[in-house]
Design a protein around this motif. Structure first.
Motif, PDB file in Angstrom:
ATOM      1  N   CYS A 180     -16.013 -81.736  64.601  1.00  0.00           N
ATOM      2  CA  CYS A 180     -15.733 -82.769  65.627  1.00  0.00           C
ATOM      3  C   CYS A 180     -14.989 -83.973  65.064  1.00  0.00           C
ATOM      4  CB  CYS A 180     -17.037 -83.229  66.286  1.00  0.00           C
ATOM      5  SG  CYS A 180     -18.092 -84.209  65.201  1.00  0.00           S
ATOM      6  N   ASN A 181     -14.600 -83.938  63.774  1.00  0.00           N
ATOM      7  CA  ASN A 181     -13.863 -85.018  63.108  1.00  0.00           C
ATOM      8  C   ASN A 181     -14.642 -86.327  62.952  1.00  0.00           C
ATOM      9  OD1 ASN A 181     -11.674 -83.307  62.926  1.00  0.00           O
ATOM     10  ND2 ASN A 181     -10.839 -83.978  64.895  1.00  0.00           N
ATOM     11  N   ASN A 182     -15.923 -86.288  63.248  1.00  0.00           N
ATOM     12  CA  ASN A 182     -16.743 -87.487  63.041  1.00  0.00           C
ATOM     13  C   ASN A 182     -16.885 -87.723  61.535  1.00  0.00           C
ATOM     14  OD1 ASN A 182     -18.708 -89.531  63.527  1.00  0.00           O
ATOM     15  ND2 ASN A 182     -20.327 -88.038  63.101  1.00  0.00           N
ATOM     16  N   ARG A 183     -16.768 -88.987  61.113  1.00  0.00           N
ATOM     17  CA  ARG A 183     -16.928 -89.267  59.684  1.00  0.00           C
ATOM     18  C   ARG A 183     -18.319 -89.829  59.414  1.00  0.00           C
ATOM     19  NH1 ARG A 183     -11.198 -92.237  58.808  1.00  0.00           N
ATOM     20  NH2 ARG A 183      -9.910 -90.388  58.588  1.00  0.00           N
ATOM     21  N   ILE A 184     -18.953 -89.349  58.381  1.00  0.00           N
ATOM     22  CA  ILE A 184     -20.286 -89.861  58.047  1.00  0.00           C
ATOM     23  C   ILE A 184     -20.240 -90.617  56.725  1.00  0.00           C
ATOM     24  CG2 ILE A 184     -21.555 -88.051  59.296  1.00  0.00           C
ATOM     25  CD1 ILE A 184     -22.182 -86.970  56.313  1.00  0.00           C
ATOM     26  N   ARG A 185     -21.106 -91.626  56.606  1.00  0.00           N
ATOM     27  CA  ARG A 185     -21.298 -92.330  55.334  1.00  0.00           C
ATOM     28  C   ARG A 185     -22.214 -91.452  54.507  1.00  0.00           C
ATOM     29  NH1 ARG A 185     -21.526 -98.173  54.685  1.00  0.00           N
ATOM     30  NH2 ARG A 185     -22.884 -97.904  52.908  1.00  0.00           N
ATOM     31  N   VAL A 186     -21.693 -90.856  53.435  1.00  0.00           N
ATOM     32  CA  VAL A 186     -22.448 -89.870  52.669  1.00  0.00           C
ATOM     33  C   VAL A 186     -23.739 -90.459  52.110  1.00  0.00           C
ATOM     34  CG1 VAL A 186     -22.345 -88.422  50.594  1.00  0.00           C
ATOM     35  CG2 VAL A 186     -20.406 -88.510  52.165  1.00  0.00           C
ATOM     36  N   ASP A 187     -23.659 -91.663  51.521  1.00  0.00           N
ATOM     37  CA  ASP A 187     -24.868 -92.260  50.927  1.00  0.00           C
ATOM     38  C   ASP A 187     -25.942 -92.525  51.981  1.00  0.00           C
ATOM     39  OD1 ASP A 187     -23.071 -94.110  51.993  1.00  0.00           O
ATOM     40  OD2 ASP A 187     -23.736 -95.741  50.699  1.00  0.00           O
ATOM     41  N   LYS A 188     -25.500 -92.979  53.177  1.00  0.00           N
ATOM     42  CA  LYS A 188     -26.475 -93.299  54.234  1.00  0.00           C
ATOM     43  C   LYS A 188     -27.135 -92.029  54.778  1.00  0.00           C
ATOM     44  CE  LYS A 188     -25.504 -97.835  54.644  1.00  0.00           C
ATOM     45  NZ  LYS A 188     -26.251 -98.961  54.413  1.00  0.00           N
ATOM     46  N   GLU A 189     -26.339 -90.969  54.970  1.00  0.00           N
ATOM     47  CA  GLU A 189     -26.901 -89.721  55.505  1.00  0.00           C
ATOM     48  C   GLU A 189     -27.842 -89.075  54.489  1.00  0.00           C
ATOM     49  OE1 GLU A 189     -26.792 -88.631  58.619  1.00  0.00           O
ATOM     50  OE2 GLU A 189     -25.518 -90.323  59.130  1.00  0.00           O
ATOM     51  N   LEU A 190     -27.499 -89.199  53.193  1.00  0.00           N
ATOM     52  CA  LEU A 190     -28.396 -88.665  52.158  1.00  0.00           C
ATOM     53  C   LEU A 190     -29.713 -89.434  52.175  1.00  0.00           C
ATOM     54  CD1 LEU A 190     -25.908 -88.079  49.187  1.00  0.00           C
ATOM     55  CD2 LEU A 190     -27.272 -86.324  50.321  1.00  0.00           C
ATOM     56  N   ALA A 191     -29.605 -90.755  52.373  1.00  0.00           N
ATOM     57  CA  ALA A 191     -30.818 -91.585  52.408  1.00  0.00           C
ATOM     58  C   ALA A 191     -31.746 -91.151  53.533  1.00  0.00           C
ATOM     59  CB  ALA A 191     -30.437 -93.059  52.558  1.00  0.00           C
ATOM     60  N   VAL A 192     -31.164 -90.739  54.656  1.00  0.00           N
ATOM     61  CA  VAL A 192     -31.976 -90.318  55.813  1.00  0.00           C
ATOM     62  C   VAL A 192     -32.866 -89.131  55.442  1.00  0.00           C
ATOM     63  CG1 VAL A 192     -31.847 -89.332  58.148  1.00  0.00           C
ATOM     64  CG2 VAL A 192     -30.317 -91.204  57.508  1.00  0.00           C
ATOM     65  N   ILE A 193     -32.350 -88.234  54.562  1.00  0.00           N
ATOM     66  CA  ILE A 193     -33.180 -87.083  54.162  1.00  0.00           C
ATOM     67  C   ILE A 193     -33.927 -87.351  52.845  1.00  0.00           C
ATOM     68  CG2 ILE A 193     -31.819 -85.353  55.425  1.00  0.00           C
ATOM     69  CD1 ILE A 193     -30.576 -84.616  52.636  1.00  0.00           C
ATOM     70  N   GLY A 194     -33.952 -88.636  52.463  1.00  0.00           N
ATOM     71  CA  GLY A 194     -34.768 -89.039  51.318  1.00  0.00           C
ATOM     72  C   GLY A 194     -34.098 -88.863  49.962  1.00  0.00           C
ATOM     73  N   VAL A 195     -32.759 -88.705  49.959  1.00  0.00           N
ATOM     74  CA  VAL A 195     -32.045 -88.552  48.681  1.00  0.00           C
ATOM     75  C   VAL A 195     -31.275 -89.843  48.397  1.00  0.00           C
ATOM     76  CG1 VAL A 195     -30.287 -87.222  47.427  1.00  0.00           C
ATOM     77  CG2 VAL A 195     -31.799 -86.074  49.072  1.00  0.00           C
ATOM     78  N   THR A 196     -31.503 -90.424  47.205  1.00  0.00           N
ATOM     79  CA  THR A 196     -30.836 -91.678  46.879  1.00  0.00           C
ATOM     80  C   THR A 196     -29.564 -91.421  46.077  1.00  0.00           C
ATOM     81  OG1 THR A 196     -33.013 -92.662  46.762  1.00  0.00           O
ATOM     82  CG2 THR A 196     -31.197 -93.962  45.863  1.00  0.00           C
TER      83      THR A 196
END
Ligand code: ATP
Length: 457
Positions: free
Chosen positions: A98-114
């Motif tokens: 869908c061409n949506n861009r995600i902030r990789v660090d923020k999305e990783l944080a959501v699943i508990g990965v720093t």
């Protein structure tokens, strides 16, 4: 009256701000522009009152802090010295569906990965790949991302470049504090400030945020209220605690924000030059706790960088001991949009009244309220009441921001003022014409009392 504050959503806040002329979406008649907002008539009053309160505590009540207002455009090398040209970027990945861009660090944080701030693009890519099966696109829900790439957040401009192909572009400020470092030497040379001392500034900043969102929380144009406090090397620790305490006290005592909605959060990943970093977080409706302000112990990084890049010596010479050193910096940096949102959210109250109806009221501290007094003639069609009300309104306006309203019934006029947080409404009636007394109605209790006009002025 019962209070239904806990149910308040971000949508309620956005809606009130639009409906009552606090904040409008930017360029709305053209369909809007993401991440930009305009403050309306009541919004600008509230914003200015918050700024005034901040300036008073940080400049006027301090003999060790002075204010400045620096030019927004700066020499291009400033943003190289600050690290913004090389390193001011967000790691992004695009969803191939869908061409949506995600902030990789923020999305990783959501699943508990720093993701460590110091990670290279390749390291981040590896971490992203390891967790790819757990990461879904928040927009379409698919798991099909492209590579991780760093996007620079600085906004380019073309001051003095008439062809548009200047190799050394000028930038809009990525943060407001750089103007303070640039004027450190000027302030030392032209005022009586001696270390330890601070410089304060409220200034605009611009960032090419990839996904601006959550109303004023993440915008592309913002305003920051900063203090940079200069101390002797290694004399940072004790002062840092003092600075932190003073900032907290401003939120609670000066703005009247509920302490239960505020908390401290320490950074786990410090940038390489920082000695310590804490954020003040507010518990925003729908968003939960998030950063309003950062308080950073930055060692001698900033003035060392500018000494190197500008080739101007920014060492400080102690007038008593003749000792020379690069001062260390304790920084406080607050986003005006985020504090505005916190103040409105904290004041936003929905009350159920005894007759079963409900009212929305902004319980702002009177010093912050956009309108201090609203003045109403009881009836619109009685010229003698209107004339008297105009007179009272004019008199009070010399000292306070006031509003005159003769529209609709009194109940409706009260509701309007409740929603914009006006602490007191004054009604001029037939008795006023006889004895110069008026009814004054309190926003929070809705109780009314009779006072003489002279007591108001
Ligand atoms: P975040 O991690 O949320 O992007 P940051 O740590 O990069 O924020 P700083 O660079 O420390 O933020 O900026 C200081 C303050 O400026 C923040 O505490 C915040 O209140 C405000 N701020 C930063 N970016 C934005 C933005 N895009 N929109 C609104 N306010 C912002």
């Amino acid at each position: 009256m019962s209070d239904k504050k806990s149910d308040v959503s971000l949508e309620d806040i956005v809606s009130l701000c639009k409906r009552r002329g606090f904040v409008y979406p930017g360029s709305e008649i053209y369909g809007g522009e993401a991440g930009l907002y305009d403050y309306g008539p009541y919004g600008v009053e509230l914003l200015n009152n918050i700024k005034r309160s901040w300036w008073r505590r940080n400049v006027h009540l301090r003999d060790d802090i002075v204010g400045i207002d620096s030019a927004m455009f700066k020499h291009p090398r400033v943003w190289e010295a600050s690290g913004h040209v090389g390193g001011f970027s967000d790691p992004l990945a695009e969803c191939k569906e869908c061409n949506n861009r995600i902030r990789v660090d923020k999305e990783l944080a959501v699943i508990g990965v720093t993701a460590d701030e110091k990670m290279t693009e390749a390291e981040l890519q590896k971490l992203f790949d390891e967790n790819k099966d757990k990461l879904k696109c928040p927009n379409c829900g698919k798991k099909n991302f492209g590579p991780v790439r760093a996007f620079n957040l600085l906004v380019k401009s073309n001051l003095g470049d008439f062809t548009g192909d200047d190799e050394r572009p000028v930038y809009l400020p990525g943060e407001a504090c750089q103007g303070i470092y640039l004027n450190f030497k000027n302030v030392v040379d032209t005022t009586r400030m001696k270390i330890p001392f601070g410089i304060a500034q409220i200034g605009k900043a611009f960032r090419n945020e990839i996904s601006p969102r959550n109303f004023l929380f993440r915008t592309r144009e913002m305003e920051q209220a900063d203090t940079q406090y200069f101390v002797r090397p290694n004399e940072n620790k004790e002062k840092y605690e003092e600075v932190k305490k003073d900032r907290w006290d401003w939120y609670v005592s000066d703005l009247g924000i509920s302490e239960s909605k505020l908390r401290w959060s320490q950074h786990d990943n410090l940038v390489f030059y920082a000695a310590d970093a804490w954020d003040i977080e507010y518990d925003y409706p729908s968003l939960g706790f998030d950063e309003v302000e950062g308080i950073h112990d930055r060692t001698d990084y900033d003035l060392t960088q500018h000494t190197e890049f500008s080739e101007t010596d920014l060492h400080y010479r102690d007038p008593q001991t003749n000792e020379k050193y690069i001062p260390w910096v304790l920084e406080t940096s607050m986003g005006m949009g985020r504090i505005f949102m916190a103040v409105v959210s904290d004041a936003y109250t929905v009350e159920e009244l005894e007759d079963g109806s409900s009212r929305t009221v902004l319980k702002l501290k009177p010093e912050l309220a956009p309108v201090r007094y609203a003045v109403f003639p009881l009836l619109k069609n009685k010229p003698e009441l209107v004339e008297k009300a105009r007179e009272v309104y004019k008199k009070l306006s010399e000292n306070y921001v006031c509003e005159f309203d003769d529209n609709g019934n009194i109940g409706k006029r009260y509701r309007r003022q409740d929603e914009i947080g006006t602490p007191e409404c004054i009604v001029i009636d037939f008795d006023t014409l006889v004895d110069d007394t008026v009814t004054i109605r309190d926003r929070d209790t809705t109780k009314q009392k009779r006072v003489n006009i002279s007591e108001l002025v």
